[in-house]
Motif scaffolding. Structure first.
Motif, PDB file in Angstrom:
ATOM      1  N   ASN A  43       0.834  -1.201   0.000  1.00 16.63           N
ATOM      2  CA  ASN A  43       0.000   0.000   0.000  1.00 16.63           C
ATOM      3  C   ASN A  43       0.870   1.253   0.000  1.00 16.63           C
ATOM      4  O   ASN A  43       0.607   2.200   0.725  1.00 16.63           O
ATOM      5  CB  ASN A  43      -0.927  -0.004   1.212  1.00 16.63           C
ATOM      6  CG  ASN A  43      -0.158  -0.137   2.528  1.00 16.63           C
ATOM      7  OD1 ASN A  43       1.051  -0.364   2.526  1.00 16.63           O
ATOM      8  ND2 ASN A  43      -0.853   0.007   3.639  1.00 16.63           N
ATOM      9  N   ARG A  44       1.895   1.277  -0.810  1.00 18.98           N
ATOM     10  CA  ARG A  44       2.869   2.361  -0.747  1.00 18.98           C
ATOM     11  C   ARG A  44       2.264   3.722  -1.082  1.00 18.98           C
ATOM     12  O   ARG A  44       2.733   4.750  -0.562  1.00 18.98           O
ATOM     13  CB  ARG A  44       4.058   2.069  -1.652  1.00 18.98           C
ATOM     14  CG  ARG A  44       3.743   1.900  -3.129  1.00 18.98           C
ATOM     15  CD  ARG A  44       5.033   1.715  -3.939  1.00 18.98           C
ATOM     16  NE  ARG A  44       5.794   0.569  -3.485  1.00 18.98           N
ATOM     17  CZ  ARG A  44       7.042   0.288  -3.892  1.00 18.98           C
ATOM     18  NH1 ARG A  44       7.641   1.078  -4.763  1.00 18.98           N
ATOM     19  NH2 ARG A  44       7.669  -0.774  -3.457  1.00 18.98           N
ATOM     20  N   ASP A  45       1.227   3.775  -1.914  1.00 18.06           N
ATOM     21  CA  ASP A  45       0.597   5.061  -2.213  1.00 18.06           C
ATOM     22  C   ASP A  45      -0.103   5.624  -0.983  1.00 18.06           C
ATOM     23  O   ASP A  45      -0.052   6.836  -0.715  1.00 18.06           O
ATOM     24  CB  ASP A  45      -0.401   4.910  -3.367  1.00 18.06           C
ATOM     25  CG  ASP A  45       0.290   4.638  -4.692  1.00 18.06           C
ATOM     26  OD1 ASP A  45       1.487   4.970  -4.805  1.00 18.06           O
ATOM     27  OD2 ASP A  45      -0.356   4.089  -5.605  1.00 18.06           O
ATOM     28  N   VAL A  46      -0.773   4.755  -0.235  1.00 17.16           N
ATOM     29  CA  VAL A  46      -1.420   5.180   1.012  1.00 17.16           C
ATOM     30  C   VAL A  46      -0.362   5.650   2.011  1.00 17.16           C
ATOM     31  O   VAL A  46      -0.511   6.680   2.669  1.00 17.16           O
ATOM     32  CB  VAL A  46      -2.257   4.032   1.614  1.00 17.16           C
ATOM     33  CG1 VAL A  46      -2.809   4.420   2.979  1.00 17.16           C
ATOM     34  CG2 VAL A  46      -3.388   3.654   0.667  1.00 17.16           C
ATOM     35  N   LEU A  47       0.719   4.887   2.115  1.00 14.54           N
ATOM     36  CA  LEU A  47       1.798   5.251   3.031  1.00 14.54           C
ATOM     37  C   LEU A  47       2.379   6.611   2.676  1.00 14.54           C
ATOM     38  O   LEU A  47       2.616   7.449   3.555  1.00 14.54           O
ATOM     39  CB  LEU A  47       2.886   4.180   2.987  1.00 14.54           C
ATOM     40  CG  LEU A  47       4.098   4.396   3.893  1.00 14.54           C
ATOM     41  CD1 LEU A  47       3.679   4.320   5.351  1.00 14.54           C
ATOM     42  CD2 LEU A  47       5.173   3.359   3.605  1.00 14.54           C
ATOM     43  N   LYS A  48       2.601   6.847   1.400  1.00 17.40           N
ATOM     44  CA  LYS A  48       3.150   8.124   0.948  1.00 17.40           C
ATOM     45  C   LYS A  48       2.237   9.275   1.348  1.00 17.40           C
ATOM     46  O   LYS A  48       2.703  10.330   1.807  1.00 17.40           O
ATOM     47  CB  LYS A  48       3.334   8.090  -0.571  1.00 17.40           C
ATOM     48  CG  LYS A  48       3.900   9.371  -1.172  1.00 17.40           C
ATOM     49  CD  LYS A  48       5.337   9.588  -0.786  1.00 17.40           C
ATOM     50  CE  LYS A  48       5.922  10.788  -1.520  1.00 17.40           C
ATOM     51  NZ  LYS A  48       7.314  11.076  -1.094  1.00 17.40           N
ATOM     52  N   THR A  49       0.930   9.083   1.199  1.00 17.51           N
ATOM     53  CA  THR A  49      -0.026  10.124   1.585  1.00 17.51           C
ATOM     54  C   THR A  49       0.028  10.393   3.088  1.00 17.51           C
ATOM     55  O   THR A  49       0.023  11.545   3.535  1.00 17.51           O
ATOM     56  CB  THR A  49      -1.450   9.711   1.172  1.00 17.51           C
ATOM     57  OG1 THR A  49      -1.500   9.549  -0.242  1.00 17.51           O
ATOM     58  CG2 THR A  49      -2.467  10.766   1.602  1.00 17.51           C
ATOM     59  N   LEU A  50       0.084   9.317   3.876  1.00 15.92           N
ATOM     60  CA  LEU A  50       0.121   9.465   5.329  1.00 15.92           C
ATOM     61  C   LEU A  50       1.398  10.149   5.802  1.00 15.92           C
ATOM     62  O   LEU A  50       1.407  10.809   6.848  1.00 15.92           O
ATOM     63  CB  LEU A  50      -0.025   8.098   5.992  1.00 15.92           C
ATOM     64  CG  LEU A  50      -1.393   7.417   5.840  1.00 15.92           C
ATOM     65  CD1 LEU A  50      -1.335   5.996   6.366  1.00 15.92           C
ATOM     66  CD2 LEU A  50      -2.471   8.211   6.573  1.00 15.92           C
ATOM     67  N   LEU A  51       2.486   9.989   5.039  1.00 16.86           N
ATOM     68  CA  LEU A  51       3.745  10.631   5.410  1.00 16.86           C
ATOM     69  C   LEU A  51       3.789  12.098   5.004  1.00 16.86           C
ATOM     70  O   LEU A  51       4.726  12.808   5.371  1.00 16.86           O
ATOM     71  CB  LEU A  51       4.918   9.889   4.771  1.00 16.86           C
ATOM     72  CG  LEU A  51       5.258   8.521   5.370  1.00 16.86           C
ATOM     73  CD1 LEU A  51       6.287   7.798   4.502  1.00 16.86           C
ATOM     74  CD2 LEU A  51       5.787   8.655   6.798  1.00 16.86           C
ATOM     75  N   GLY A  52       2.790  12.557   4.259  1.00 11.28           N
ATOM     76  CA  GLY A  52       2.766  13.939   3.794  1.00 11.28           C
ATOM     77  C   GLY A  52       2.981  14.971   4.888  1.00 11.28           C
ATOM     78  O   GLY A  52       3.815  15.882   4.740  1.00 11.28           O
ATOM     79  N   PRO A  53       2.255  14.902   6.014  1.00 16.51           N
ATOM     80  CA  PRO A  53       2.466  15.885   7.084  1.00 16.51           C
ATOM     81  C   PRO A  53       3.885  15.868   7.653  1.00 16.51           C
ATOM     82  O   PRO A  53       4.390  16.909   8.082  1.00 16.51           O
ATOM     83  CB  PRO A  53       1.443  15.469   8.147  1.00 16.51           C
ATOM     84  CG  PRO A  53       0.372  14.767   7.374  1.00 16.51           C
ATOM     85  CD  PRO A  53       1.106  14.023   6.289  1.00 16.51           C
ATOM     86  N   LEU A  54       4.521  14.703   7.656  1.00 18.82           N
ATOM     87  CA  LEU A  54       5.907  14.636   8.120  1.00 18.82           C
ATOM     88  C   LEU A  54       6.806  15.432   7.178  1.00 18.82           C
ATOM     89  O   LEU A  54       7.656  16.213   7.619  1.00 18.82           O
ATOM     90  CB  LEU A  54       6.370  13.184   8.196  1.00 18.82           C
ATOM     91  CG  LEU A  54       7.738  12.937   8.854  1.00 18.82           C
ATOM     92  CD1 LEU A  54       7.626  13.089  10.364  1.00 18.82           C
ATOM     93  CD2 LEU A  54       8.261  11.554   8.510  1.00 18.82           C
ATOM     94  N   GLU A  55       6.594  15.239   5.888  1.00 21.23           N
ATOM     95  CA  GLU A  55       7.401  15.945   4.886  1.00 21.23           C
ATOM     96  C   GLU A  55       7.125  17.442   4.898  1.00 21.23           C
ATOM     97  O   GLU A  55       7.982  18.239   4.511  1.00 21.23           O
ATOM     98  CB  GLU A  55       7.120  15.359   3.503  1.00 21.23           C
ATOM     99  CG  GLU A  55       7.566  13.902   3.361  1.00 21.23           C
ATOM    100  CD  GLU A  55       7.196  13.301   2.032  1.00 21.23           C
ATOM    101  OE1 GLU A  55       8.105  13.072   1.207  1.00 21.23           O
ATOM    102  OE2 GLU A  55       5.994  13.043   1.816  1.00 21.23           O
ATOM    103  N   SER A  56       5.933  17.841   5.351  1.00 22.63           N
ATOM    104  CA  SER A  56       5.600  19.264   5.422  1.00 22.63           C
ATOM    105  C   SER A  56       6.237  19.950   6.628  1.00 22.63           C
ATOM    106  O   SER A  56       6.432  21.164   6.621  1.00 22.63           O
ATOM    107  CB  SER A  56       4.076  19.443   5.479  1.00 22.63           C
ATOM    108  OG  SER A  56       3.461  18.950   4.307  1.00 22.63           O
TER     109      SER A  56
END
Length: 245
Positions: A43-56
């Motif tokens: 589910n790497r696309d879901v994981l990438k989305t969830l990591l968005g706030p970390l990257e922000s």
């Protein structure tokens, strides 16, 4: 030079990443860099989305691998990416570790009192309030595991034999002089014990600090695929007895 970086290996971890990210946004210094290495999550696309706030909120590098290289190899990849930046502390942290207020400041204060300690471990408490880990001696179990009153025990920093790779920090000098985890002999289990022993032989002690962090679920870095039955190939007695501690 930044003081801290955090290396986290994920593998189908989307169910816990939100809590991980939220705890860091709330309690981790914004001067911290993150290196997330994903072991081919389905589910790497879901994981990438969830990591968005970390990257922000932080400088965060997300490396997605094309197959599951297991915990130790992927941790080493994160360490390799981070090493050239020469941080003071390199913290490997499972995605189900949730940090607490001032955890980095408190760790640095304890570390100053033990200048010969190059590896640092933490007091890990489960979400139900039961103690999971307070360092360990010899080849035995995690110290204090199962204690129902963790706030009353192990409240002093002390040099011990090893700490769990679920959350452990290295000073730059340890990685420079001792090297990274041994992915060849210990691809998934017990590389934490081995590097503590290897560091000890080269003059670096391991320090337990009573900085309480939450260990949400346990075994979060293990693969979530039923046919990946990975036995623990580490016989600690054969190695530990050769080390003078």
């Amino acid at each position: 030079m930044k003081k801290w970086c955090i290396i986290t290996v994920t593998r189908n971890s989307s169910h816990i990443i939100r809590q991980y990210v939220d705890s860091h946004i709330n309690f981790t210094s914004k001067d911290t860099d993150f290196y997330i290495v994903d072991n081919a999550s389905s589910n790497r696309d879901v994981l990438k989305t969830l990591l968005g706030p970390l990257e922000s909120n932080f400088r965060a590098i997300v490396k997605q691998r094309d197959k599951n290289f297991l915990f130790t190899d992927s941790t080493n990849l994160g360490l390799e990416m981070a090493f050239e930046k020469e941080y003071a502390y390199y913290c490997i942290m499972n995605p189900d570790i949730f940090v607490s207020a001032d955890w980095q400041i408190k760790t640095e204060e304890y570390a100053k009192l033990y200048p010969n300690s190059g590896i640092i471990g933490f007091k890990l408490v489960k979400v139900d309030g039961i103690l999971e880990h307070a360092g360990a001696f010899g080849g035995g179990e995690h110290r204090g595991r199962g204690n129902s009153m963790p706030d009353l025990v192990f409240n002093e920093a002390e040099e011990i034999d090893w700490v769990t790779g679920a959350c452990m920090a290295f000073k730059h000098s340890v990685l420079r002089d001792v090297g990274f985890l041994d992915a060849k002999k210990y691809p998934h289990f017990s590389s934490d014990k081995e590097i503590c022993m290897r560091a000890k032989k080269q003059g670096f002690n391991t320090l337990y600090v009573p900085v309480k962090l939450t260990h949400g679920y346990g075994k979060s870095s293990r693969p979530y695929v039923l046919n990946e039955d990975l036995p623990d190939n580490f016989d600690v007695s054969k190695i530990w007895n050769k080390l003078e501690v």
